[in-house]
Design a protein around this motif. Structure first.
Motif, PDB file in Angstrom:
ATOM      1  N   ASP A 114       0.819  -1.218   0.000  1.00  0.00           N
ATOM      2  CA  ASP A 114       0.000   0.000   0.000  1.00  0.00           C
ATOM      3  C   ASP A 114       0.850   1.265   0.000  1.00  0.00           C
ATOM      4  OD1 ASP A 114      -2.350  -1.444   0.017  1.00  0.00           O
ATOM      5  OD2 ASP A 114      -2.562  -1.404   2.201  1.00  0.00           O
ATOM      6  N   HIS A 115       2.081   1.154   0.525  1.00  0.00           N
ATOM      7  CA  HIS A 115       2.950   2.337   0.656  1.00  0.00           C
ATOM      8  C   HIS A 115       4.371   2.023   0.173  1.00  0.00           C
ATOM      9  CE1 HIS A 115      -0.265   4.078   3.126  1.00  0.00           C
ATOM     10  NE2 HIS A 115      -0.284   2.937   3.787  1.00  0.00           N
ATOM     11  N   PRO A 116       4.542   1.637  -1.098  1.00  0.00           N
ATOM     12  CA  PRO A 116       5.873   1.267  -1.594  1.00  0.00           C
ATOM     13  C   PRO A 116       6.878   2.408  -1.582  1.00  0.00           C
ATOM     14  CG  PRO A 116       4.305   1.457  -3.409  1.00  0.00           C
ATOM     15  CD  PRO A 116       3.508   1.535  -2.148  1.00  0.00           C
ATOM     16  N   ALA A 117       6.399   3.651  -1.641  1.00  0.00           N
ATOM     17  CA  ALA A 117       7.314   4.797  -1.655  1.00  0.00           C
ATOM     18  C   ALA A 117       8.084   4.948  -0.353  1.00  0.00           C
ATOM     19  CB  ALA A 117       6.544   6.081  -1.967  1.00  0.00           C
ATOM     20  N   THR A 118       7.645   4.242   0.724  1.00  0.00           N
ATOM     21  CA  THR A 118       8.418   4.281   1.970  1.00  0.00           C
ATOM     22  C   THR A 118       9.742   3.537   1.817  1.00  0.00           C
ATOM     23  OG1 THR A 118       7.278   2.317   2.818  1.00  0.00           O
ATOM     24  CG2 THR A 118       6.341   4.458   3.390  1.00  0.00           C
ATOM     25  N   LEU A 119       9.846   2.679   0.807  1.00  0.00           N
ATOM     26  CA  LEU A 119      11.088   1.953   0.541  1.00  0.00           C
ATOM     27  C   LEU A 119      12.042   2.771  -0.325  1.00  0.00           C
ATOM     28  CD1 LEU A 119       9.600  -1.589  -0.248  1.00  0.00           C
ATOM     29  CD2 LEU A 119      10.775  -0.889   1.850  1.00  0.00           C
ATOM     30  N   SER A 120      11.475   3.512  -1.265  1.00  0.00           N
ATOM     31  CA  SER A 120      12.290   4.324  -2.173  1.00  0.00           C
ATOM     32  C   SER A 120      11.381   5.354  -2.829  1.00  0.00           C
ATOM     33  CB  SER A 120      12.947   3.437  -3.242  1.00  0.00           C
ATOM     34  OG  SER A 120      13.698   4.207  -4.149  1.00  0.00           O
ATOM     35  N   ASP A 121      11.837   6.584  -2.905  1.00  0.00           N
ATOM     36  CA  ASP A 121      11.025   7.652  -3.502  1.00  0.00           C
ATOM     37  C   ASP A 121      10.601   7.287  -4.926  1.00  0.00           C
ATOM     38  OD1 ASP A 121      11.226   9.155  -1.237  1.00  0.00           O
ATOM     39  OD2 ASP A 121      12.882  10.402  -1.956  1.00  0.00           O
ATOM     40  N   GLY A 122       9.341   7.477  -5.221  1.00  0.00           N
ATOM     41  CA  GLY A 122       8.837   7.248  -6.576  1.00  0.00           C
ATOM     42  C   GLY A 122       8.489   5.807  -6.879  1.00  0.00           C
ATOM     43  N   LEU A 123       8.651   4.913  -5.906  1.00  0.00           N
ATOM     44  CA  LEU A 123       8.370   3.497  -6.148  1.00  0.00           C
ATOM     45  C   LEU A 123       6.863   3.252  -6.148  1.00  0.00           C
ATOM     46  CD1 LEU A 123      10.409   1.129  -6.491  1.00  0.00           C
ATOM     47  CD2 LEU A 123       9.835   0.449  -4.155  1.00  0.00           C
ATOM     48  N   THR A 124       6.383   2.518  -7.153  1.00  0.00           N
ATOM     49  CA  THR A 124       4.957   2.179  -7.236  1.00  0.00           C
ATOM     50  C   THR A 124       4.807   0.665  -7.387  1.00  0.00           C
ATOM     51  OG1 THR A 124       4.952   2.508  -9.646  1.00  0.00           O
ATOM     52  CG2 THR A 124       4.293   4.377  -8.265  1.00  0.00           C
ATOM     53  N   LEU A 125       3.680   0.152  -6.912  1.00  0.00           N
ATOM     54  CA  LEU A 125       3.440  -1.285  -6.934  1.00  0.00           C
ATOM     55  C   LEU A 125       2.939  -1.737  -8.303  1.00  0.00           C
ATOM     56  CD1 LEU A 125       3.194  -3.977  -5.255  1.00  0.00           C
ATOM     57  CD2 LEU A 125       0.796  -3.346  -4.923  1.00  0.00           C
ATOM     58  N   VAL A 126       3.512  -2.840  -8.783  1.00  0.00           N
ATOM     59  CA  VAL A 126       3.008  -3.508  -9.987  1.00  0.00           C
ATOM     60  C   VAL A 126       2.141  -4.697  -9.574  1.00  0.00           C
ATOM     61  CG1 VAL A 126       3.621  -4.807 -12.062  1.00  0.00           C
ATOM     62  CG2 VAL A 126       4.978  -2.811 -11.380  1.00  0.00           C
ATOM     63  N   ARG A 127       2.692  -5.533  -8.654  1.00  0.00           N
ATOM     64  CA  ARG A 127       1.943  -6.717  -8.220  1.00  0.00           C
ATOM     65  C   ARG A 127       2.559  -7.304  -6.952  1.00  0.00           C
ATOM     66  NH1 ARG A 127       0.438 -12.208 -11.742  1.00  0.00           N
ATOM     67  NH2 ARG A 127      -0.244 -13.426  -9.941  1.00  0.00           N
ATOM     68  N   ARG A 128       1.700  -7.788  -6.071  1.00  0.00           N
ATOM     69  CA  ARG A 128       2.146  -8.592  -4.938  1.00  0.00           C
ATOM     70  C   ARG A 128       2.297 -10.043  -5.376  1.00  0.00           C
ATOM     71  NH1 ARG A 128      -1.623  -8.443   0.087  1.00  0.00           N
ATOM     72  NH2 ARG A 128      -0.105 -10.014   0.730  1.00  0.00           N
ATOM     73  N   GLU A 129       3.197 -10.796  -4.701  1.00  0.00           N
ATOM     74  CA  GLU A 129       3.392 -12.214  -4.988  1.00  0.00           C
ATOM     75  C   GLU A 129       3.597 -12.448  -6.490  1.00  0.00           C
ATOM     76  OE1 GLU A 129       3.716 -14.470  -2.663  1.00  0.00           O
ATOM     77  OE2 GLU A 129       3.150 -13.225  -0.947  1.00  0.00           O
ATOM     78  N   PHE A 130       4.564 -11.716  -7.047  1.00  0.00           N
ATOM     79  CA  PHE A 130       4.859 -11.829  -8.482  1.00  0.00           C
ATOM     80  C   PHE A 130       5.433 -13.217  -8.765  1.00  0.00           C
ATOM     81  CE2 PHE A 130       7.435 -11.331 -12.284  1.00  0.00           C
ATOM     82  CZ  PHE A 130       6.613 -10.585 -13.112  1.00  0.00           C
ATOM     83  N   PRO A 131       4.788 -14.011  -9.659  1.00  0.00           N
ATOM     84  CA  PRO A 131       5.206 -15.406  -9.836  1.00  0.00           C
ATOM     85  C   PRO A 131       6.507 -15.557 -10.618  1.00  0.00           C
ATOM     86  CG  PRO A 131       3.436 -14.862 -11.358  1.00  0.00           C
ATOM     87  CD  PRO A 131       3.614 -13.658 -10.477  1.00  0.00           C
ATOM     88  N   THR A 132       7.330 -16.497 -10.175  1.00  0.00           N
ATOM     89  CA  THR A 132       8.511 -16.926 -10.923  1.00  0.00           C
ATOM     90  C   THR A 132       8.560 -18.448 -10.856  1.00  0.00           C
ATOM     91  OG1 THR A 132      10.189 -17.081  -9.166  1.00  0.00           O
ATOM     92  CG2 THR A 132       9.704 -14.873 -10.028  1.00  0.00           C
ATOM     93  N   ALA A 133       9.461 -19.038 -11.613  1.00  0.00           N
ATOM     94  CA  ALA A 133       9.579 -20.497 -11.638  1.00  0.00           C
ATOM     95  C   ALA A 133      10.100 -21.066 -10.325  1.00  0.00           C
ATOM     96  CB  ALA A 133      10.496 -20.914 -12.788  1.00  0.00           C
TER      97      ALA A 133
END
Length: 227
Positions: A114-133
Motif C-alpha cells: 500500500d505504501h511502496p514509496a516508503t522503501l524508495s522515492d517514486g516506487l509504485t506497486l506492480v503486483r504482490r506475490e509476483f510469480p517466478t519459476a
C-alpha cells in the motif's frame, strides 16, 4: 524420533558437571542425533541435552540396569542410568518444511504494498506475490524511471534472505519483458537486517531498507477502509 518415558538418573561431565537424581522423565532421541532429557515442567527447555554430532551407546551397568552413554565430539559425556522404562515408541516425522511465519510478516507485506514509496522515492506497486519459476517475489514494483524493482520482505533479514532475492533477480533479469528499460534491481526490506546480510546485499548491488512496522501501521488508517 524415539521417545522413552523412564525412571532415570542423568549425569553430565564436560566443562562442568551436572546431576539429575532418579526421577521419571522423557528421553527424546531425534533423527539429527541430538538427545534431550525433559521433565513435566520447565516449559520447552530440556533439563539436559547433547547436541549433534554425538554418539549414543546402550549397555548395562554392573548392577544390571540399562545405561545410555552419549558422547559429543569434544568428549563431553551424558550418562543416563535407567531404572525402569514406562513407555517407548519411535516415529518417522518425515521432512519438516520449516516454520512459515505469518502475521507480522504478512501484514508487513500488505502495508508495503500500500505504501511502496516508503522503501524508495517514486516506487509504485506492480503486483504482490509476483510469480517466478522458483517461487513468488513478495512485491514487484516500478521506480520513477520505469525500471522494475523486486522487493523481498522479511521480519529479520539474514543472509538466507539475500540469497533468496539474488536467485529471484538472476531469473527476472532473463525476462525481456522486465528488462526492456534496464536491469531489474532489488530491495531487501526487513524490520532488522543483520550486518553480514547488509554487507552481502550491498556487494551484490541490492539496496537494503529497514522498515518501521509501527510507523507503517500508523499509515494504515482503518477509518479509511470500506471493509
Amino acid at each position: 524420533m524415539r521417545l522413552v518415558v523412564a525412571t532415570c538418573q542423568v549425569d553430565y561431565a564436560g566443562r562442568l558437571s551436572a546431576h539429575l537424581p532418579m526421577a521419571t522423565r522423557v528421553l527424546m532421541i531425534k533423527a539429527d542425533g541430538s538427545v534431550l532429557v525433559h521433565s513435566d515442567g520447565g516449559s520447552y527447555k530440556p533439563l539436559n541435552w547433547m547436541s549433534p554430532p554425538c554418539t549414543l551407546r546402550e549397555g548395562l551397568t554392573e548392577d544390571g540396569r540399562t545405561e545410555w552413554v552419549v558422547t559429543s565430539k569434544t568428549d563431553d559425556t551424558l550418562r543416563i542410568t535407567i531404572e525402569e522404562i514406562h513407555h517407548e515408541s519411535a516415529h518417522d516425522l518425515g521432512v519438516d518444511p520449516g516454520l512459515q511465519k505469518d502475521g507480522v510478516e504478512k501484514h508487513l507485506q500488505e502495508l508495503l504494498a500500500d505504501h511502496p514509496a516508503t522503501l524508495s522515492d517514486g516506487l509504485t506497486l506492480v503486483r504482490r506475490e509476483f510469480p517466478t519459476a522458483i517461487g513468488p517475489v513478495d512485491l514487484m514494483c516500478r521506480d520513477a524511471e520505469g525500471l522494475s524493482v523486486a522487493v523481498e520482505i522479511k521480519r529479520r533479514g539474514d543472509i538466507d534472505g539475500v540469497e533468496q532475492l539474488t536467485r529471484y533477480l538472476e531469473l527476472l533479469n532473463r525476462d525481456p519483458l522486465l528488462t526492456g528499460k534496464g536491469t531489474v534491481r532489488g530491495i531487501f526490506a526487513a524490520q532488522e537486517i543483520k550486518p553480514q546480510a547488509r554487507v552481502l546485499a550491498e556487494d551484490r548491488g541490492i539496496a537494503c531498507a529497514v522498515v518501521d512496522y509501527d510507523a507503517l501501521r500508523g499509515l494504515d488508517d482503518p477509518t479509511e477502509r470500506l471493509f
